[in-house]
Scaffold this active site. Structure first.
Site, PDB file in Angstrom:
ATOM      1  N   TYR A  87       1.381   2.234   4.305  1.00  0.00           N
ATOM      2  CA  TYR A  87       1.961   2.192   5.647  1.00  0.00           C
ATOM      3  C   TYR A  87       3.166   1.267   5.748  1.00  0.00           C
ATOM      4  O   TYR A  87       3.591   0.907   6.848  1.00  0.00           O
ATOM      5  CB  TYR A  87       0.887   1.780   6.661  1.00  0.00           C
ATOM      6  CG  TYR A  87      -0.277   2.740   6.710  1.00  0.00           C
ATOM      7  CD1 TYR A  87      -0.058   4.112   6.706  1.00  0.00           C
ATOM      8  CD2 TYR A  87      -1.590   2.281   6.734  1.00  0.00           C
ATOM      9  CE1 TYR A  87      -1.118   5.001   6.724  1.00  0.00           C
ATOM     10  CE2 TYR A  87      -2.659   3.167   6.754  1.00  0.00           C
ATOM     11  CZ  TYR A  87      -2.414   4.521   6.755  1.00  0.00           C
ATOM     12  OH  TYR A  87      -3.470   5.407   6.779  1.00  0.00           O
ATOM     13  N   HIS A 129      -4.670   5.101   1.644  1.00  0.00           N
ATOM     14  CA  HIS A 129      -5.123   3.713   1.561  1.00  0.00           C
ATOM     15  C   HIS A 129      -5.216   3.238   0.118  1.00  0.00           C
ATOM     16  O   HIS A 129      -5.899   2.259  -0.171  1.00  0.00           O
ATOM     17  CB  HIS A 129      -6.495   3.552   2.235  1.00  0.00           C
ATOM     18  CG  HIS A 129      -6.488   3.876   3.696  1.00  0.00           C
ATOM     19  ND1 HIS A 129      -6.551   5.160   4.164  1.00  0.00           N
ATOM     20  CD2 HIS A 129      -6.410   3.078   4.790  1.00  0.00           C
ATOM     21  CE1 HIS A 129      -6.518   5.154   5.491  1.00  0.00           C
ATOM     22  NE2 HIS A 129      -6.430   3.904   5.896  1.00  0.00           N
TER      23      HIS A 129
END
Length: 689
Positions: free
Chosen positions: A436, A479
């Site tokens: 991110y 992730h």
């Protein structure tokens, strides 16, 4: 009303700006570097600049030369940047005209300004955020005006940049935190060849309605009197109320977009004529006559201005160009951390700590010792303390002012550190997962990495960006990513990747004392040593005085002299999780494997890497990243070039499969990534060769 001398001052500045613009246009061959001027925007810019105090900060944008003149810069100083001369006070010939940066004590501060439209909104809001922090903590770093005035921040941009997503992040944060900032939007109805009706559904004034707590004003920015009174009111409001305000100023666009994009190529004659009717210069000249100035004296003023500007231009032309040998200056500020200091293994201590706790303790010690240190990011506040508990207890110990949550705004989290750092604060910020970081890359690339270089060393950005990274245990495609090659393609930042608790603490301390932007890549699989074979990531915790300088690699396993002399050895250059894959694989080759843990990816310990490779003649560079076009492959080239005569076999590189993401299924994840068995197979091949 305004005093006569204020009107005369404004007329003088506007005349200077107009004369400079005409001179540039008439000397395009000399003014060869792309530039823009404030023609048509002068009234609102001068009205703004005349209100500001040296304790304030302002972020002009690329056509705000009238604003710069109004806060005290001379035509000669601006022309030095126009012509990219060595004595350009802003960038030393490195950046475009009207891209200022300044720490002059007698003028408002200006952090590095870039060409990317709207991108100044976040760093400049970071300044306002920093001022709020200094006020709340009653810090000695807070600089006030001559009569005790509170400082404010002005962020200037064009109307077309209001559609940038990062502008909305800045407005949201300013409204939420009630920051002392004025957003000055100069609306000329054009974004190069894109008209307002094509680009946006509403004006900036209407857009401001969506941000509760953001005050707003509207003014005819071509009318100097109206602009001056509006900006006087705006500055007084923000200076005393300490709340954000957006000023929407409508202005004509009389000049070209830039020297290279000519207005006649995309604007109609009717449009040009309509804008000419709102030229702020003739009304201000009439105002001079109304206030008693004679036509003859005004003509003389105009002639004197032409002479002064021409003299400045000729002087700037004659000024020396930069020395090419200085091209590499100012990329980084000098770090005071040169050597390893302090106690890495305290006497009598046997208990080992996890990497996540070593980082936590390092930050706690830094925050205890340095009141200018603060921590923010998503979920790092006291309620959770980070999704990996990497900030646990810090919110309780240091309070919401110094440890706090932000919205999901990676661009703001990263870019705001520019303004914070400029005020002498030292922010540690977090992006929750490496996957991110991409929304924040714009600020990292466009603003942070270039700030020191393009400001001539005035504004290196001292910040730490913590980024949990890497894959393990089915984290899945969003992730588990590795991003070091992306980061290492950005020049002007440092990248650290510790593999154990002691290194984590020592490198965190070094990163804090380094006056440059440092990214800490922290492998999630090593945080708690939950991955089998990573128990050695837990170490005895170093003392609080321990500092490990960036750019120093470590030999974590040494081959036997006998195997080296017999030509039966190989070295592995790796980092992060690769250290543990390498150590497990090396158990199959007693005495034959030497392992270098890079610890810092930039700066890189080339001396140790190259000497090790030369000693063994065989090298495997091991990474968790997808291999093709990676940092590891680039390092393979550098190693080959530096060590070619000493190599007994081609340098090998091993990384993950070239997939676009890490799959969530554990078996698929394992198939994608390197592991000890795969490394063992590659070592066997290298040693046979």
């Amino acid at each position: 009303m305004l005093a006569v001398n204020e009107i005369a001052k404004a007329y003088e500045i506007m005349t200077i700006a107009r004369t400079m613009g005409n001179l540039y246009e008439n000397n395009r061959a000399i003014c060869k570097y792309v530039h823009s001027t404030s023609r048509g925007h002068e009234a609102i810019q001068i009205a703004t600049g005349l209100q500001l105090l040296p304790c304030d900060f302002v972020s002009p944008y690329y056509r705000d030369d009238s604003m710069l003149l109004s806060i005290g810069y001379t035509p000669y100083e601006l022309m030095l940047q126009l012509l990219a001369k060595a004595d350009d006070p802003f960038s030393g010939g490195r950046s475009y005209y009207c891209h200022p940066s300044s720490k002059n004590a007698d003028k408002p501060g200006i952090i590095h300004q870039s060409s990317a439209t709207g991108m100044q909104a976040i760093p400049t809001t970071g300044l306002a955020q920093g001022l709020r922090f200094l006020e709340e903590t009653k810090s000695a770093l807070l600089r006030k005006g001559p009569d005790g005035e509170q400082p404010i921040v002005v962020c200037s941009f064009g109307d077309n940049s209001i559609t940038e997503g990062e502008v909305s992040e800045a407005l949201q944060f300013a409204a939420l935190k009630q920051l002392p900032i004025i957003y000055l939007v100069q609306d000329n109805q054009w974004g190069i060849s894109v008209s307002a009706s094509e680009a946006r559904a509403m004006s900036a004034y209407e857009y401001a309605n969506g941000f509760k707590g953001l005050h707003k004003m509207q003014v005819d920015g071509s009318d100097f009197i109206a602009s001056y009174l509006a900006m006087k009111q705006a500055v007084a409001f923000v200076r005393h109320k300490r709340q954000p305000l957006l000023v929407h100023a409508t202005v004509p666009l009389l000049g070209h977009h830039t020297s290279g994009v000519r207005k006649e190529t995309y604007r109609s004659k009717d449009d040009l004529a309509t804008h000419e009717k709102r030229d702020p210069y003739p009304p201000l000249r009439k105002l001079m006559l109304m206030h008693g100035y004679l036509e003859e004296s005004i003509v003389q003023m105009d002639q004197d201005t032409v002479t002064m500007v021409q003299d400045a231009f000729e002087k700037a032309i004659a000024a020396p160009d930069p020395d090419p040998s200085t091209v590499g200056k100012y990329v980084f500020a000098e770090t005071p951390v040169k050597e390893e200091v302090g106690t890495r293994v305290p006497a009598g201590v046997k208990e080992k700590v996890m990497m996540v706790d070593a980082a936590l303790h390092a930050i706690e010690e830094l925050m205890t010792e340095h009141p200018e240190c603060l921590l923010y990011g998503q979920d790092v506040g006291k309620r959770l303390g980070g999704v990996f508990r990497e900030a646990a207890t810090l919110g309780d110990k240091f309070g919401d002012t110094r440890v706090f949550n932000t919205a999901i705004q990676e661009a703001y989290i990263i870019g705001s550190t520019i303004g914070m750092s400029a005020l002498g604060l030292k922010p540690i910020v977090e992006v929750q997962f490496s996957d991110y970081i991409y929304p924040g890359l714009n600020q990292l690339v466009t603003e942070i990495s270039k700030s020191s270089y393009l400001s001539g060393g005035k504004y290196p950005v001292q910040m730490i960006l913590r980024v949990p990274t890497g894959a393990y245990g089915g984290g899945g495609p969003y992730h588990s990513g590795s991003i070091e090659s992306t980061l290492l393609s950005i020049k002007g930042i440092k990248v650290v990747y510790p593999s154990n608790a002691a290194d984590m603490k020592g490198l965190m301390k070094a990163a804090y004392y380094d006056p440059n932007p440092v990214i800490m890549l922290e492998h999630k699989g090593l945080y708690w040593s939950k991955v089998p074979g990573t128990e050695a990531a837990r170490t005895v915790e170093p003392d609080k005085d321990y500092i490990l300088p960036l750019g120093k690699a470590n030999k974590v396993l040494v081959a036997s002299e006998e195997k080296v002399e017999d030509g039966e050895s190989v070295c592995i250059i790796t980092y992060g999780m690769g250290v543990y894959w390498a150590k497990a694989a090396a158990e199959k080759f007693p005495g034959q494997v030497e392992i270098i843990d890079l610890r810092t990816l930039f700066p890189l310990d080339e001396e140790l890497v190259y000497s090790t490779v030369k000693n063994h003649g065989r090298c495997l560079i091991l990474t968790e990243e997808q291999q093709t076009n990676s940092f590891a492959e680039a390092l393979g080239y550098r190693v080959t070039k530096a060590c070619f005569k000493n190599l007994d076999a081609p340098v090998e590189v091993m990384g993950a499969l070239d997939l676009p993401a890490v799959p969530i299924n554990i078996a698929l994840e394992a198939a994608m990534l390197p592991n000890a068995e795969k490394v063992e197979e590659r070592l066997r091949m290298l040693l046979r060769g």
